[in-house]
Design a protein around this motif. Structure first.
Motif, PDB file in Angstrom:
ATOM      1  N   LEU A 168       0.815  -1.218   0.000  1.00 10.82           N
ATOM      2  CA  LEU A 168       0.000   0.000   0.000  1.00 10.82           C
ATOM      3  C   LEU A 168       0.848   1.267   0.000  1.00 10.82           C
ATOM      4  CD1 LEU A 168      -2.753  -0.968   2.631  1.00 10.82           C
ATOM      5  CD2 LEU A 168      -2.881  -1.109   0.132  1.00 10.82           C
ATOM      6  N   GLY A 169       2.161   1.076   0.136  1.00 11.35           N
ATOM      7  CA  GLY A 169       3.060   2.225   0.225  1.00 11.35           C
ATOM      8  C   GLY A 169       3.407   2.568   1.646  1.00 11.35           C
ATOM      9  N   GLY A 170       3.259   1.594   2.547  1.00 12.45           N
ATOM     10  CA  GLY A 170       3.591   1.816   3.945  1.00 12.45           C
ATOM     11  C   GLY A 170       5.079   1.722   4.197  1.00 12.45           C
ATOM     12  N   GLY A 171       5.458   2.009   5.423  1.00 11.77           N
ATOM     13  CA  GLY A 171       6.858   1.989   5.826  1.00 11.77           C
ATOM     14  C   GLY A 171       7.297   3.328   6.358  1.00 11.77           C
ATOM     15  N   ALA A 172       8.279   3.307   7.254  1.00 14.08           N
ATOM     16  CA  ALA A 172       8.739   4.545   7.887  1.00 14.08           C
ATOM     17  C   ALA A 172       9.332   5.525   6.880  1.00 14.08           C
ATOM     18  CB  ALA A 172       9.772   4.219   8.971  1.00 14.08           C
ATOM     19  N   LEU A 173      10.087   5.026   5.921  1.00 15.31           N
ATOM     20  CA  LEU A 173      10.701   5.931   4.945  1.00 15.31           C
ATOM     21  C   LEU A 173       9.648   6.586   4.062  1.00 15.31           C
ATOM     22  CD1 LEU A 173      13.225   7.137   3.618  1.00 15.31           C
ATOM     23  CD2 LEU A 173      13.377   5.071   2.211  1.00 15.31           C
ATOM     24  N   MET A 174       8.666   5.832   3.621  1.00 20.02           N
ATOM     25  CA  MET A 174       7.614   6.394   2.773  1.00 20.02           C
ATOM     26  C   MET A 174       6.755   7.393   3.550  1.00 20.02           C
ATOM     27  SD  MET A 174       7.649   5.201  -0.417  1.00 20.02           S
ATOM     28  CE  MET A 174       6.043   4.834  -1.152  1.00 20.02           C
ATOM     29  N   VAL A 181      14.219  13.421   3.468  1.00 19.87           N
ATOM     30  CA  VAL A 181      14.798  13.329   2.125  1.00 19.87           C
ATOM     31  C   VAL A 181      14.553  14.629   1.364  1.00 19.87           C
ATOM     32  CG1 VAL A 181      14.598  12.206  -0.130  1.00 19.87           C
ATOM     33  CG2 VAL A 181      14.703  10.815   1.945  1.00 19.87           C
ATOM     34  N   HIS A 182      13.344  15.130   1.455  1.00 16.38           N
ATOM     35  CA  HIS A 182      13.017  16.365   0.738  1.00 16.38           C
ATOM     36  C   HIS A 182      13.741  17.566   1.337  1.00 16.38           C
ATOM     37  CE1 HIS A 182      10.409  19.604  -0.967  1.00 16.38           C
ATOM     38  NE2 HIS A 182      10.557  18.843  -2.027  1.00 16.38           N
ATOM     39  N   TRP A 183      13.908  17.611   2.662  1.00 15.27           N
ATOM     40  CA  TRP A 183      14.630  18.730   3.287  1.00 15.27           C
ATOM     41  C   TRP A 183      16.044  18.816   2.735  1.00 15.27           C
ATOM     42  CZ3 TRP A 183      13.623  16.807   8.970  1.00 15.27           C
ATOM     43  CH2 TRP A 183      12.250  16.926   9.249  1.00 15.27           C
ATOM     44  N   VAL A 184      16.762  17.698   2.783  1.00 16.31           N
ATOM     45  CA  VAL A 184      18.167  17.762   2.377  1.00 16.31           C
ATOM     46  C   VAL A 184      18.288  17.999   0.878  1.00 16.31           C
ATOM     47  CG1 VAL A 184      18.949  16.409   4.348  1.00 16.31           C
ATOM     48  CG2 VAL A 184      18.395  15.229   2.205  1.00 16.31           C
ATOM     49  N   ARG A 185      17.384  17.458   0.111  1.00 16.05           N
ATOM     50  CA  ARG A 185      17.390  17.712  -1.331  1.00 16.05           C
ATOM     51  C   ARG A 185      17.151  19.189  -1.637  1.00 16.05           C
ATOM     52  NH1 ARG A 185      13.778  16.858  -4.179  1.00 16.05           N
ATOM     53  NH2 ARG A 185      15.053  17.574  -5.889  1.00 16.05           N
ATOM     54  N   SER A 186      16.288  19.819  -0.839  1.00 16.36           N
ATOM     55  CA  SER A 186      15.975  21.233  -1.061  1.00 16.36           C
ATOM     56  C   SER A 186      17.140  22.140  -0.663  1.00 16.36           C
ATOM     57  CB  SER A 186      14.724  21.631  -0.262  1.00 16.36           C
ATOM     58  OG  SER A 186      13.597  20.877  -0.677  1.00 16.36           O
ATOM     59  N   LEU A 187      17.981  21.660   0.227  1.00 15.74           N
ATOM     60  CA  LEU A 187      19.099  22.462   0.718  1.00 15.74           C
ATOM     61  C   LEU A 187      20.350  22.323  -0.142  1.00 15.74           C
ATOM     62  CD1 LEU A 187      18.782  21.773   4.548  1.00 15.74           C
ATOM     63  CD2 LEU A 187      18.230  23.903   3.373  1.00 15.74           C
ATOM     64  N   THR A 307      12.924  13.211  -5.603  1.00 12.18           N
ATOM     65  CA  THR A 307      12.715  12.696  -4.250  1.00 12.18           C
ATOM     66  C   THR A 307      12.476  11.193  -4.279  1.00 12.18           C
ATOM     67  OG1 THR A 307      11.852  14.795  -3.404  1.00 12.18           O
ATOM     68  CG2 THR A 307      11.234  12.813  -2.204  1.00 12.18           C
ATOM     69  N   MET A 308      11.626  10.727  -5.194  1.00 12.49           N
ATOM     70  CA  MET A 308      11.360   9.300  -5.278  1.00 12.49           C
ATOM     71  C   MET A 308      12.605   8.528  -5.717  1.00 12.49           C
ATOM     72  SD  MET A 308       8.401   9.066  -4.040  1.00 12.49           S
ATOM     73  CE  MET A 308       8.605   7.278  -4.043  1.00 12.49           C
ATOM     74  N   THR A 309      13.456   9.143  -6.521  1.00 13.58           N
ATOM     75  CA  THR A 309      14.699   8.488  -6.933  1.00 13.58           C
ATOM     76  C   THR A 309      15.601   8.222  -5.730  1.00 13.58           C
ATOM     77  OG1 THR A 309      14.613   9.489  -9.142  1.00 13.58           O
ATOM     78  CG2 THR A 309      16.766   8.727  -8.369  1.00 13.58           C
ATOM     79  N   VAL A 310      15.696   9.193  -4.824  1.00 13.18           N
ATOM     80  CA  VAL A 310      16.496   9.003  -3.611  1.00 13.18           C
ATOM     81  C   VAL A 310      15.866   7.935  -2.721  1.00 13.18           C
ATOM     82  CG1 VAL A 310      17.381  10.098  -1.518  1.00 13.18           C
ATOM     83  CG2 VAL A 310      17.416  11.341  -3.689  1.00 13.18           C
ATOM     84  N   ILE A 311      14.554   7.961  -2.572  1.00 12.66           N
ATOM     85  CA  ILE A 311      13.869   6.946  -1.758  1.00 12.66           C
ATOM     86  C   ILE A 311      14.104   5.557  -2.329  1.00 12.66           C
ATOM     87  CG2 ILE A 311      11.573   6.085  -1.111  1.00 12.66           C
ATOM     88  CD1 ILE A 311      10.738   9.022  -0.728  1.00 12.66           C
ATOM     89  N   ASP A 312      14.007   5.411  -3.648  1.00 14.22           N
ATOM     90  CA  ASP A 312      14.305   4.120  -4.284  1.00 14.22           C
ATOM     91  C   ASP A 312      15.715   3.655  -3.942  1.00 14.22           C
ATOM     92  OD1 ASP A 312      11.823   4.121  -5.488  1.00 14.22           O
ATOM     93  OD2 ASP A 312      12.555   4.584  -7.500  1.00 14.22           O
TER      94      ASP A 312
END
Length: 326
Positions: A168-174, A181-187, A307-312
């Motif tokens: 379903l897309g669960g998990g702590a990272l998701m 992930v988005h914070w550091v990518r934005s910085l 963002t999804m690329t980093v999560i992958d």
């Protein structure tokens, strides 16, 4: 001009994310909700004029301008694409999709239809996040050598529930880690290298916690941690370490409920906050302005794919085979 929003799914998050901010404005209205479980009761409770038993009916409503997609992440890609093809703009909850491949499909559909799809990283639009981006850009800490980002929040394992089932897309990272992930990518611009990642898993195979070590261009080391293990203390914080000192910002996700910025430069400590409304109020304002002016927003397009690329990459480094969960 009044923007008319349709809720795709009667999700609990819709109250804080959309319904309350909408009530504080006079140029937008939640006009419809679609749900597979008693949409009329939800509409009656929240003063929504139209209730639909199917998502297709809502997308066919010519009076809906903007769709808020708060369905499970496993349904984000297909229903966002359907909304775009129905001529609607979309505000899609995070995580954007199940993976980067799906994210590219969604952005391709946005380009093909000429409709907008914006990822709901609400915290990005608050003045606290803007302050952090400015601090890095202005170089107040000198050259940044590392960044540590964490988002923890207790969510005990419950089989079959959204946040605990990988399909379903669960998990702590998701659910949580997508924010850091988005914070550091934005910085820090550029694509990071994921050097290592470790996770704990629940009986369903989803991650209950995750820790990842990344390196951004310019040799900036980044650590991302997230946990929804039962009893963990709620925490969303980012620490920047530079040549001249450190900066610690806490409660980045919900700063209007209280936050602090602890800055130490050349040995001199400072404590401050920034003024702002709720993150969701700032997000709604940015989305409406962006749609009306045509100006691109920072949480749409290639940003969501990145963002999804980093999560992958983090999941891959942690030894997850997520292909069977798409």
């Amino acid at each position: 001009m009044t923007t008319r929003i349709g809720l795709l799914g009667a999700a609990g998050i819709a109250g804080a994310a959309v319904l309350l901010p909408v009530r504080r404005r006079d140029d937008v209205v939640v006009a419809a909700v679609a749900s597979r479980s008693d949409p009329k009761a939800y509409a009656s409770e929240h003063g929504i004029a139209h209730a639909y038993d199917s998502y297709e009916e809502l997308l066919a409503d010519p009076n809906i301008d903007l769709v808020y997609n708060a369905l499970p992440p496993s349904m984000h890609a297909d229903w966002t694409i359907s909304a775009l093809r129905a001529g609607k703009d979309v505000l899609c909850e995070k995580p954007f999709t199940m993976n980067a491949r799906q994210a590219r499909r969604v952005i391709a559909a946005s380009t093909e239809t000429g409709r907008r799809v914006i990822e709901a990283f609400h915290d990005h639009y608050h003045p606290l996040s803007a302050y952090l981006r400015g601090a890095v850009a202005d170089g107040i800490l000198g050259r940044i050598t590392r960044v540590d980002a964490v988002f923890d929040g207790s969510n005990p394992y419950a089989p079959g529930t959204l946040r605990h089932e990988p399909q379903l897309g669960g998990g702590a990272l998701m659910d949580l880690g997508c924010y850091p992930v988005h914070w550091v990518r934005s910085l820090f611009p550029g694509t990071p290298v994921v050097n290592a990642a470790t996770a704990t898993r629940n009986p369903s195979g989803a991650d209950m916690s995750m820790r990842a070590e990344l390196t951004f261009p310019g040799e900036v080391a980044a650590t991302i941690t997230c946990s929804m293990v039962e009893g963990v203390t709620l925490k969303s914080a980012l620490t920047l370490t530079g040549e001249r000192g450190t900066l610690l910002a806490d409660n980045i996700v919900f700063p209007s409920s209280g936050h602090s910025i602890r800055l130490e430069i050349d040995g001199v400590p400072r404590l401050s906050t920034v003024a702002g409304r709720t993150t969701y109020d700032h997000q709604l304002e940015a989305v409406l302005d962006g749609l009306r002016t045509g100006q691109p927003l920072p949480t749409e397009g290639d940003d969501s794919i990145a963002t999804m690329t980093v999560i992958d990459a983090i999941y891959q480094a942690a030894g997850f085979d997520r292909s069977r969960w798409e």
